[in-house]
Write a protein that holds these residues in place. Structure first.
Motif, short mmCIF file in Angstrom:
data_model
loop_
_atom_site.label_atom_id
_atom_site.label_comp_id
_atom_site.label_asym_id
_atom_site.label_seq_id
_atom_site.Cartn_x
_atom_site.Cartn_y
_atom_site.Cartn_z
N TYR A 1 0.84 -1.20 0.00
CA TYR A 1 0.00 0.00 0.00
C TYR A 1 0.88 1.25 0.00
CZ TYR A 1 -4.08 -2.89 0.96
OH TYR A 1 -5.10 -3.81 0.86
N ARG A 2 1.99 1.17 0.71
CA ARG A 2 2.90 2.31 0.76
C ARG A 2 3.49 2.60 -0.62
NH1 ARG A 2 5.25 3.74 5.86
NH2 ARG A 2 4.10 2.76 7.54
N ALA A 3 3.88 1.56 -1.34
CA ALA A 3 4.48 1.76 -2.66
C ALA A 3 3.48 2.42 -3.61
CB ALA A 3 4.95 0.42 -3.22
N ILE B 1 -8.81 -0.62 -4.93
CA ILE B 1 -7.38 -0.70 -4.60
C ILE B 1 -7.15 -1.92 -3.68
CG2 ILE B 1 -5.43 0.50 -3.49
CD1 ILE B 1 -6.52 1.76 -6.16
N ARG B 2 -8.04 -2.11 -2.73
CA ARG B 2 -7.90 -3.24 -1.81
C ARG B 2 -8.02 -4.57 -2.56
NH1 ARG B 2 -7.21 -1.62 3.01
NH2 ARG B 2 -6.98 -3.79 3.61
N ALA B 3 -8.99 -4.64 -3.48
CA ALA B 3 -9.20 -5.90 -4.21
C ALA B 3 -7.94 -6.28 -4.98
CB ALA B 3 -10.39 -5.76 -5.15
N GLY C 1 -0.36 -7.48 8.33
CA GLY C 1 -1.13 -6.38 7.76
C GLY C 1 -2.30 -5.95 8.63
N ARG C 2 -3.44 -5.69 7.99
CA ARG C 2 -4.63 -5.26 8.72
C ARG C 2 -5.80 -6.24 8.52
NH1 ARG C 2 -1.09 -2.17 9.21
NH2 ARG C 2 -1.06 0.03 9.78
N ASP C 3 -5.78 -6.93 7.37
CA ASP C 3 -6.93 -7.75 6.99
C ASP C 3 -6.50 -9.16 6.56
OD1 ASP C 3 -5.48 -7.00 4.79
OD2 ASP C 3 -7.20 -6.64 3.49
N ILE C 4 -5.36 -9.60 7.05
CA ILE C 4 -4.84 -10.89 6.58
C ILE C 4 -5.73 -12.03 7.11
CG2 ILE C 4 -2.82 -12.40 6.39
CD1 ILE C 4 -2.57 -9.48 5.20
N ALA D 1 -5.01 9.28 14.08
CA ALA D 1 -5.72 9.58 12.82
C ALA D 1 -5.71 8.35 11.92
CB ALA D 1 -5.07 10.77 12.13
N ARG D 2 -4.57 7.67 11.90
CA ARG D 2 -4.44 6.47 11.07
C ARG D 2 -5.32 5.35 11.64
NH1 ARG D 2 0.12 3.32 8.98
NH2 ARG D 2 1.54 3.81 10.66
N ASP D 3 -5.33 5.20 12.95
CA ASP D 3 -6.19 4.20 13.61
C ASP D 3 -7.63 4.41 13.19
OD1 ASP D 3 -4.19 3.07 15.08
OD2 ASP D 3 -4.96 3.68 17.05
N ASN E 1 -12.21 2.34 10.71
CA ASN E 1 -13.57 2.75 10.35
C ASN E 1 -13.86 2.77 8.86
OD1 ASN E 1 -14.47 3.13 13.03
ND2 ASN E 1 -13.22 4.98 13.11
N ARG E 2 -12.92 2.36 8.04
CA ARG E 2 -13.23 2.33 6.60
C ARG E 2 -14.31 1.28 6.36
NH1 ARG E 2 -7.39 0.05 5.80
NH2 ARG E 2 -7.81 -2.12 6.26
N ALA E 3 -15.10 1.50 5.27
CA ALA E 3 -16.22 0.61 5.01
C ALA E 3 -15.75 -0.77 4.57
CB ALA E 3 -17.13 1.22 3.95
O1 DC Z 1 1.55 -1.61 8.19
P1 DC Z 1 1.85 -0.26 7.56
O2 DC Z 1 1.99 0.85 8.56
O3 DC Z 1 3.05 -0.32 6.66
O4 DC Z 1 0.57 0.06 6.63
C1 DC Z 1 0.42 1.28 5.95
C2 DC Z 1 -1.05 1.50 5.66
O5 DC Z 1 -1.51 0.54 4.72
C3 DC Z 1 -1.99 1.37 6.87
O6 DC Z 1 -2.26 2.64 7.47
C4 DC Z 1 -3.24 0.75 6.33
C5 DC Z 1 -2.82 0.09 5.04
N1 DC Z 1 -2.85 -1.36 5.09
C6 DC Z 1 -4.05 -1.99 4.87
O7 DC Z 1 -5.07 -1.31 4.72
N2 DC Z 1 -4.12 -3.34 4.81
C7 DC Z 1 -3.02 -4.08 4.99
N3 DC Z 1 -3.10 -5.42 4.91
C8 DC Z 1 -1.78 -3.47 5.25
C9 DC Z 1 -1.73 -2.09 5.32
#
Ligand code: DC
Length: 244
Positions: free
Chosen positions: A57-59, A126-128, A147-150, A196-198, A203-205
């Motif tokens: 996502y960062r790239a 983008i997520r898909a 990650g966040r959704d693994i 802010a990032r939290d 809270n994203r849909a």
């Molecule tokens: O883990 P990180 O800080 O490098 O992630 C950067 C951003 O990417 C984070 O704010 C949310 C997003 N992200 C995501 O939505 N789903 C993931 N599996 C990994 C990261």
């Protein structure tokens, strides 16, 4: 949304880990919870490859920033994604991240990219795209994926799922300490950015950050990172039926 490797799914270096394992370990949690450190140690301890999905996502965020695109409009980002190739080269110690062939491993760690990554990651298209790349990378198992959704979306069938958390103040201070002495930012600003990032990540849909129902929760608020690493090792060993 190209996968420039041109290789079959799972051939980008993942597969059975260095010891021939096919297991998938999912590590999810908010920023600053210690995911990267813990994932790296688990990969080493259990002979797996370590894949850091946030780097992808960062790239993409870096590319959007360079293109000067508004980060709150899906359409432009989707068009950009259609001509973007992101490649994550897994390693036990570190992931190398290639954006259209350019090594951006270091560039994606800036504060600006960090913030942008959290913004572009709210969009379902983008997520898909990212999820599909990540599923290809881990298809053969032998990975710790962070990650966040693994555990909820990318690999809901993962054998082991850990949801790492810690109080925001603790996570903010860990982040601040990582920046080292002389960092051009105050601890309060780091905590503000983290909150802010939290807020956005939770809270994203689409695929908000939350523990999978079968994830083991590990709260490291009152632990050192070393203690959290040890606790995570015990959780994985217990799930895999191995002695620690
Ligand atoms: O883990 P990180 O800080 O490098 O992630 C950067 C951003 O990417 C984070 O704010 C949310 C997003 N992200 C995501 O939505 N789903 C993931 N599996 C990994 C990261």
């Amino acid at each position: 949304m190209r996968d420039e490797s041109g290789e079959p799914p799972g051939s980008s270096g993942a597969g059975p880990g260095p010891r021939g394992r096919h297991v998938i370990i999912a590590i999810d949690g908010p920023a600053g919870a210690g995911k990267s450190t813990i994932a790296r140690h688990l990969a080493r301890q259990f002979g797996l490859l370590n894949l850091e999905t946030g780097a992808m996502y960062r790239a993409f965020a870096l590319k959007a920033l360079r293109a000067g695109l508004p980060l709150d409009q899906s359409r432009g980002l989707e068009a950009l994604a259609a001509t973007t190739a992101i490649r994550l080269e897994p390693g036990v110690e570190e992931n190398r991240v290639l954006l259209d062939g350019e090594d951006v491993t270091r560039l994606i760690r800036s504060q600006m990219v960090t913030d942008a990554a959290s913004r572009v990651s709210v969009f379902p298209a983008i997520r898909a795209w990212m999820v599909s790349l990540q599923q290809q990378l881990g298809a053969q198992g032998g990975v710790v994926m962070e990650g966040r959704d693994i555990g909820t979306v990318v690999f809901p069938q993962a054998e082991v799922k850990i949801f790492l958390d810690a109080a925001p103040e603790v996570r903010g201070m860990r982040r601040f300490d990582q920046l080292g002495p002389g960092a051009p930012i105050q601890p309060e600003a780091v905590l503000r950015e983290l909150r802010a990032r939290d807020e956005r990540d939770r809270n994203r849909a689409d695929s908000p950050l939350r523990p999978a129902p079968d994830a083991v929760l590990l709260d490291s608020t009152h632990m050192t990172l070393e203690e959290a690493v040890e606790a995570a090792g015990h959780i994985v060993a217990a799930r895999l039926g191995e002695p620690t």
